[in-house]
Design a protein around this motif. Sequence first.
Motif, PDB file in Angstrom:
ATOM      1  N   GLN A   1       0.838  -1.188   0.000  1.00 42.26           N
ATOM      2  CA  GLN A   1       0.000   0.000   0.000  1.00 42.26           C
ATOM      3  C   GLN A   1       0.878   1.245   0.000  1.00 42.26           C
ATOM      4  O   GLN A   1       1.866   1.315   0.712  1.00 42.26           O
ATOM      5  CB  GLN A   1      -0.919   0.006   1.215  1.00 42.26           C
ATOM      6  N   VAL A   2       0.513   2.220  -0.834  1.00 40.64           N
ATOM      7  CA  VAL A   2       1.280   3.456  -0.915  1.00 40.64           C
ATOM      8  C   VAL A   2       0.915   4.365   0.238  1.00 40.64           C
ATOM      9  O   VAL A   2      -0.265   4.543   0.568  1.00 40.64           O
ATOM     10  CB  VAL A   2       1.002   4.164  -2.253  1.00 40.64           C
ATOM     11  N   ASP A  24       6.927   8.638  -0.648  1.00 41.88           N
ATOM     12  CA  ASP A  24       6.338   7.327  -0.380  1.00 41.88           C
ATOM     13  C   ASP A  24       7.233   6.646   0.638  1.00 41.88           C
ATOM     14  O   ASP A  24       8.343   6.240   0.304  1.00 41.88           O
ATOM     15  CB  ASP A  24       6.244   6.520  -1.674  1.00 41.88           C
ATOM     16  N   ILE A  28       8.151   1.152  -2.414  1.00 43.45           N
ATOM     17  CA  ILE A  28       7.993  -0.131  -3.072  1.00 43.45           C
ATOM     18  C   ILE A  28       7.511   0.045  -4.500  1.00 43.45           C
ATOM     19  O   ILE A  28       7.979  -0.604  -5.424  1.00 43.45           O
ATOM     20  CB  ILE A  28       6.997  -1.022  -2.293  1.00 43.45           C
ATOM     21  N   PHE A  29       6.583   0.971  -4.675  1.00 44.84           N
ATOM     22  CA  PHE A  29       5.961   1.176  -5.959  1.00 44.84           C
ATOM     23  C   PHE A  29       6.712   2.240  -6.762  1.00 44.84           C
ATOM     24  O   PHE A  29       7.471   3.028  -6.216  1.00 44.84           O
ATOM     25  CB  PHE A  29       4.508   1.628  -5.765  1.00 44.84           C
ATOM     26  N   THR A  30       6.479   2.225  -8.055  1.00 47.11           N
ATOM     27  CA  THR A  30       6.990   3.279  -8.925  1.00 47.11           C
ATOM     28  C   THR A  30       5.820   4.080  -9.459  1.00 47.11           C
ATOM     29  O   THR A  30       4.702   3.567  -9.565  1.00 47.11           O
ATOM     30  CB  THR A  30       7.820   2.707 -10.075  1.00 47.11           C
ATOM     31  N   PHE A  31       6.098   5.327  -9.805  1.00 50.05           N
ATOM     32  CA  PHE A  31       5.032   6.237 -10.181  1.00 50.05           C
ATOM     33  C   PHE A  31       5.233   6.815 -11.556  1.00 50.05           C
ATOM     34  O   PHE A  31       6.356   7.053 -11.988  1.00 50.05           O
ATOM     35  CB  PHE A  31       4.957   7.383  -9.161  1.00 50.05           C
ATOM     36  N   ASN A  76      11.264   8.254  -4.801  1.00 51.17           N
ATOM     37  CA  ASN A  76       9.801   8.372  -4.916  1.00 51.17           C
ATOM     38  C   ASN A  76       9.297   9.616  -4.191  1.00 51.17           C
ATOM     39  O   ASN A  76       8.320   9.557  -3.427  1.00 51.17           O
ATOM     40  CB  ASN A  76       9.109   7.126  -4.360  1.00 51.17           C
ATOM     41  N   LEU A  99       0.276   5.518  -9.913  1.00 48.86           N
ATOM     42  CA  LEU A  99       1.108   4.334  -9.871  1.00 48.86           C
ATOM     43  C   LEU A  99       1.271   3.725 -11.256  1.00 48.86           C
ATOM     44  O   LEU A  99       0.328   3.719 -12.053  1.00 48.86           O
ATOM     45  CB  LEU A  99       0.501   3.289  -8.934  1.00 48.86           C
ATOM     46  N   THR A 100       2.435   3.154 -11.542  1.00 46.25           N
ATOM     47  CA  THR A 100       2.638   2.492 -12.823  1.00 46.25           C
ATOM     48  C   THR A 100       1.777   1.235 -12.936  1.00 46.25           C
ATOM     49  O   THR A 100       1.473   0.800 -14.047  1.00 46.25           O
ATOM     50  CB  THR A 100       4.114   2.121 -13.018  1.00 46.25           C
ATOM     51  N   ILE A 101       1.373   0.672 -11.814  1.00 45.87           N
ATOM     52  CA  ILE A 101       0.510  -0.507 -11.839  1.00 45.87           C
ATOM     53  C   ILE A 101      -0.958  -0.124 -11.919  1.00 45.87           C
ATOM     54  O   ILE A 101      -1.828  -0.984 -11.981  1.00 45.87           O
ATOM     55  CB  ILE A 101       0.735  -1.401 -10.605  1.00 45.87           C
ATOM     56  N   SER A 105      -2.751   7.595  -5.686  1.00 50.03           N
ATOM     57  CA  SER A 105      -2.670   7.689  -4.227  1.00 50.03           C
ATOM     58  C   SER A 105      -2.508   9.146  -3.833  1.00 50.03           C
ATOM     59  O   SER A 105      -1.924   9.934  -4.574  1.00 50.03           O
ATOM     60  CB  SER A 105      -1.483   6.867  -3.711  1.00 50.03           C
TER      61      SER A 105
END
Length: 116
Positions: A1-2, A24, A28-31, A76, A99-101, A105
């Motif tokens: 979770q972001v 962030d 974990i995530f990329t944006f 991030n 998010l790239t996925i 957020s």
Amino acid sequence: QVQLVESGGGLVQPGGSLRLSCADSKTIFTFNAMGWYRQAPGKERELVATITSGGSTNYADFVKGRFIISRDNAKNTVYLQMNSLKPEDTAVYYCYAVLTIGGRSWGQGTQVTVSS
């Protein structure tokens, strides 16, 4: 979770400067795009500035020439350098990230008050 965490808001006199940060915390995530909105009391939320992962920027007319958005992809993190602040810039500033996925957020918001 972001979890986007903002910092840097506060009270500043007209003509002064502030720098907002939004990170962030879990990294974990990329944006893709990141940016900032703001909402003043009794008004709708409005877009302030955006920046793509490649560094292309876009600004609302009311901040052009005064605000600068930047980002550090490795961390991030997105920044908003605010110069020549005016009382009408008083608002809660919210960062966001696409998010790239997929999905978007938001941060919790940080208060900026411009007053003498």
